[in-house]
Design a protein around this motif. Structure first.
Motif, PDB file in Angstrom:
ATOM      1  N   ALA A  17      73.064  33.399  21.237  1.00  0.00           N
ATOM      2  CA  ALA A  17      74.138  33.330  20.241  1.00  0.00           C
ATOM      3  C   ALA A  17      74.026  31.963  19.584  1.00  0.00           C
ATOM      4  O   ALA A  17      73.978  30.943  20.280  1.00  0.00           O
ATOM      5  CB  ALA A  17      75.491  33.507  20.911  1.00  0.00           C
ATOM      6  N   LEU A  18      73.952  31.938  18.255  1.00  0.00           N
ATOM      7  CA  LEU A  18      73.649  30.699  17.539  1.00  0.00           C
ATOM      8  C   LEU A  18      74.805  30.267  16.655  1.00  0.00           C
ATOM      9  O   LEU A  18      75.236  31.012  15.772  1.00  0.00           O
ATOM     10  CB  LEU A  18      72.386  30.881  16.691  1.00  0.00           C
ATOM     11  N   LYS A  19      75.277  29.023  16.894  1.00  0.00           N
ATOM     12  CA  LYS A  19      76.253  28.372  16.019  1.00  0.00           C
ATOM     13  C   LYS A  19      75.508  27.488  15.017  1.00  0.00           C
ATOM     14  O   LYS A  19      74.323  27.227  15.177  1.00  0.00           O
ATOM     15  CB  LYS A  19      77.196  27.475  16.838  1.00  0.00           C
ATOM     16  N   GLY A  20      76.230  27.004  14.004  1.00  0.00           N
ATOM     17  CA  GLY A  20      75.654  26.016  13.094  1.00  0.00           C
ATOM     18  C   GLY A  20      74.684  26.578  12.082  1.00  0.00           C
ATOM     19  O   GLY A  20      73.863  25.850  11.524  1.00  0.00           O
ATOM     20  N   HIS A  21      74.775  27.875  11.798  1.00  0.00           N
ATOM     21  CA  HIS A  21      73.892  28.512  10.813  1.00  0.00           C
ATOM     22  C   HIS A  21      74.392  28.227   9.401  1.00  0.00           C
ATOM     23  O   HIS A  21      75.372  27.498   9.202  1.00  0.00           O
ATOM     24  CB  HIS A  21      73.824  30.013  11.079  1.00  0.00           C
ATOM     25  N   PHE A  22      73.746  28.814   8.400  1.00  0.00           N
ATOM     26  CA  PHE A  22      74.027  28.458   7.005  1.00  0.00           C
ATOM     27  C   PHE A  22      75.002  29.408   6.308  1.00  0.00           C
ATOM     28  O   PHE A  22      75.311  29.213   5.128  1.00  0.00           O
ATOM     29  CB  PHE A  22      72.713  28.380   6.218  1.00  0.00           C
ATOM     30  N   LEU A  23      75.486  30.420   6.990  1.00  0.00           N
ATOM     31  CA  LEU A  23      76.489  31.306   6.393  1.00  0.00           C
ATOM     32  C   LEU A  23      77.865  30.657   6.508  1.00  0.00           C
ATOM     33  O   LEU A  23      78.214  30.156   7.569  1.00  0.00           O
ATOM     34  CB  LEU A  23      76.524  32.646   7.143  1.00  0.00           C
ATOM     35  N   ASP A  24      78.647  30.693   5.419  1.00  0.00           N
ATOM     36  CA  ASP A  24      80.018  30.205   5.529  1.00  0.00           C
ATOM     37  C   ASP A  24      80.973  31.394   5.639  1.00  0.00           C
ATOM     38  O   ASP A  24      80.624  32.534   5.331  1.00  0.00           O
ATOM     39  CB  ASP A  24      80.393  29.310   4.346  1.00  0.00           C
ATOM     40  N   LYS A  37      72.259  39.370  -1.901  1.00  0.00           N
ATOM     41  CA  LYS A  37      71.157  38.422  -2.117  1.00  0.00           C
ATOM     42  C   LYS A  37      71.489  37.047  -1.539  1.00  0.00           C
ATOM     43  O   LYS A  37      70.652  36.415  -0.873  1.00  0.00           O
ATOM     44  CB  LYS A  37      70.857  38.297  -3.611  1.00  0.00           C
ATOM     45  N   GLU A  38      72.711  36.578  -1.753  1.00  0.00           N
ATOM     46  CA  GLU A  38      73.109  35.269  -1.229  1.00  0.00           C
ATOM     47  C   GLU A  38      73.052  35.253   0.299  1.00  0.00           C
ATOM     48  O   GLU A  38      72.539  34.304   0.910  1.00  0.00           O
ATOM     49  CB  GLU A  38      74.511  34.906  -1.715  1.00  0.00           C
ATOM     50  N   ALA A  39      73.578  36.303   0.927  1.00  0.00           N
ATOM     51  CA  ALA A  39      73.547  36.373   2.390  1.00  0.00           C
ATOM     52  C   ALA A  39      72.107  36.450   2.894  1.00  0.00           C
ATOM     53  O   ALA A  39      71.750  35.804   3.893  1.00  0.00           O
ATOM     54  CB  ALA A  39      74.348  37.577   2.871  1.00  0.00           C
ATOM     55  N   TYR A  40      71.281  37.249   2.227  1.00  0.00           N
ATOM     56  CA  TYR A  40      69.862  37.375   2.590  1.00  0.00           C
ATOM     57  C   TYR A  40      69.217  35.983   2.650  1.00  0.00           C
ATOM     58  O   TYR A  40      68.542  35.628   3.625  1.00  0.00           O
ATOM     59  CB  TYR A  40      69.164  38.258   1.556  1.00  0.00           C
ATOM     60  N   GLN A  41      69.430  35.200   1.605  1.00  0.00           N
ATOM     61  CA  GLN A  41      68.735  33.916   1.510  1.00  0.00           C
ATOM     62  C   GLN A  41      69.276  32.890   2.501  1.00  0.00           C
ATOM     63  O   GLN A  41      68.519  32.057   3.004  1.00  0.00           O
ATOM     64  CB  GLN A  41      68.802  33.416   0.059  1.00  0.00           C
ATOM     65  N   SER A  56      60.968  40.624   4.832  1.00  0.00           N
ATOM     66  CA  SER A  56      62.213  40.651   5.590  1.00  0.00           C
ATOM     67  C   SER A  56      63.220  41.616   4.969  1.00  0.00           C
ATOM     68  O   SER A  56      63.194  41.883   3.766  1.00  0.00           O
ATOM     69  CB  SER A  56      62.818  39.246   5.672  1.00  0.00           C
ATOM     70  N   ILE A  57      64.121  42.114   5.810  1.00  0.00           N
ATOM     71  CA  ILE A  57      65.087  43.142   5.421  1.00  0.00           C
ATOM     72  C   ILE A  57      66.481  42.723   5.887  1.00  0.00           C
ATOM     73  O   ILE A  57      66.653  42.326   7.039  1.00  0.00           O
ATOM     74  CB  ILE A  57      64.731  44.495   6.087  1.00  0.00           C
ATOM     75  N   LEU A  58      67.465  42.830   4.998  1.00  0.00           N
ATOM     76  CA  LEU A  58      68.876  42.702   5.383  1.00  0.00           C
ATOM     77  C   LEU A  58      69.456  44.112   5.396  1.00  0.00           C
ATOM     78  O   LEU A  58      69.411  44.816   4.388  1.00  0.00           O
ATOM     79  CB  LEU A  58      69.634  41.824   4.389  1.00  0.00           C
TER      80      LEU A  58
END
Length: 317
Positions: A38-45, A134-138, A171-173
């Motif tokens: 489980a990863l914290k500190g990712h780039f999704l807000d 697209k934003e979430a994908y990137q 890659s695929i979302l």
């Protein structure tokens, strides 16, 4: 192991070499032991996550005849809509109890891969669906870049080893809707039968509630639940193969809820991080020794992906 370790990407991104190495050690050990973190500190807000879930719910709420307009024949379900029950796990014939959508790579026109991938499909009924996807994908792709850099260091490779293989990667979302269960599932069908992922790593949104289960090395199924600010990230079969099974691709499933909750939907959004098709998945020499002889034949990522899509029923022989 009876629970999923939690790690913080901000350790790796810090200027402190000790914190950076701590992250490398923690994620490396977790992926050798159980294949999930489980990863914290990712780039999704939080706002992007909220917007994406809103758009996804709006899409799956459209009439079936509208959604079926976006089911594109002849591309193995790699873009657009895939209707309920079309995909099944390797070795099973019962279709999974889900429908889903695929956003794919956004390559530049001058990329050598520009003509290799199907075009992304635009949903005309929802003005913000495609831009939000697209934003979430990137942002997920950016997160995955750093996870793979940490794993490269753990294996003993150059930190940037994976960068050129995942730039313009396939890659695929995949936003997934598991609809309410209205009848007794046939042939033991579940929302997603036990399987390993095909790709390098999977970054999963929506693992906060019960349903996702991971099989540990003792064969026990354990619940994999993330905190609201965490992504669940696991090793896929491509990375396991490339590391001669040093990093473990763990079998996992999404089980049906208790009968009293059959009337509820479940949504989850995995990002399957794939390399470019010509990446060799040959076992790395850093992962082969007398105790760990080479386990897999040489193959490219594209060849392996095609094999697996046939096994999943998305491409017909």
């Amino acid at each position: 192991m009876q629970n999923i370790p939690s790690v913080d990407l901000r350790d790796f991104l810090s200027d402190d070499p000790t914190r950076k190495q701590k992250f490398v050690n923690e994620i490396g050990k977790a992926y050798e032991d159980i294949g999930f973190v489980a990863l914290k500190g990712h780039f999704l807000d939080d706002q992007l996550v909220e917007n994406l879930y809103s758009e996804v719910r709006n899409f799956f709420s459209l009439p079936l005849e509208t959604k079926l307009q976006y089911e594109i024949p002849g591309i193995g379900g790699q873009r657009g809509y895939v209707s309920f029950g079309k995909e099944h796990a390797k070795g099973r014939s019962a279709g999974d109890l889900k429908e889903f959508w695929h956003f794919g790579q956004y390559v530049s026109d001058n990329s050598k891969y520009a003509n290799e991938y199907p075009k992304n499909v635009t949903v005309n009924e929802l003005a913000n669906f495609n831009s939000t996807g697209k934003e979430a994908y990137q942002k997920l792709e950016k997160t995955g870049v750093y996870v793979l850099r940490a794993l490269a260091l753990h294996i003993g490779l150059d930190e940037f080893y994976f960068d050129n293989f995942i730039k313009d990667g396939n890659s695929i979302l995949r936003p997934i809707h598991y609809p309410p269960i209205t009848d007794e599932p046939k042939d033991g069908a579940v929302r997603a039968a036990a399987h390993g992922d095909i790709n390098l790593i999977t970054l999963l949104m929506g693992a906060q509630g019960k349903g996702l289960q991971v099989q540990n090395h003792n064969g026990d199924w354990i619940d994999a639940m993330a905190q609201p600010d965490e992504l669940m990230i696991n090793v896929g079969d491509m990375l396991s193969r490339h590391t001669n099974n040093k990093l473990k691709s763990t079998i996992h499933q999404v089980v049906n809820p208790p009968r009293e909750l059959w009337g509820t939907s479940r949504y989850s959004i995995p990002f399957f991080m794939h390399p470019v098709s010509d990446m060799p998945l040959n076992c790395l020499e850093q992962c082969i020794d007398a105790t760990h002889p080479k386990q897999f034949e040489d193959i490219t990522a594209g060849e392996y992906l095609n094999e697996r899509l046939v096994e999943l029923g998305l491409i017909k022989k």
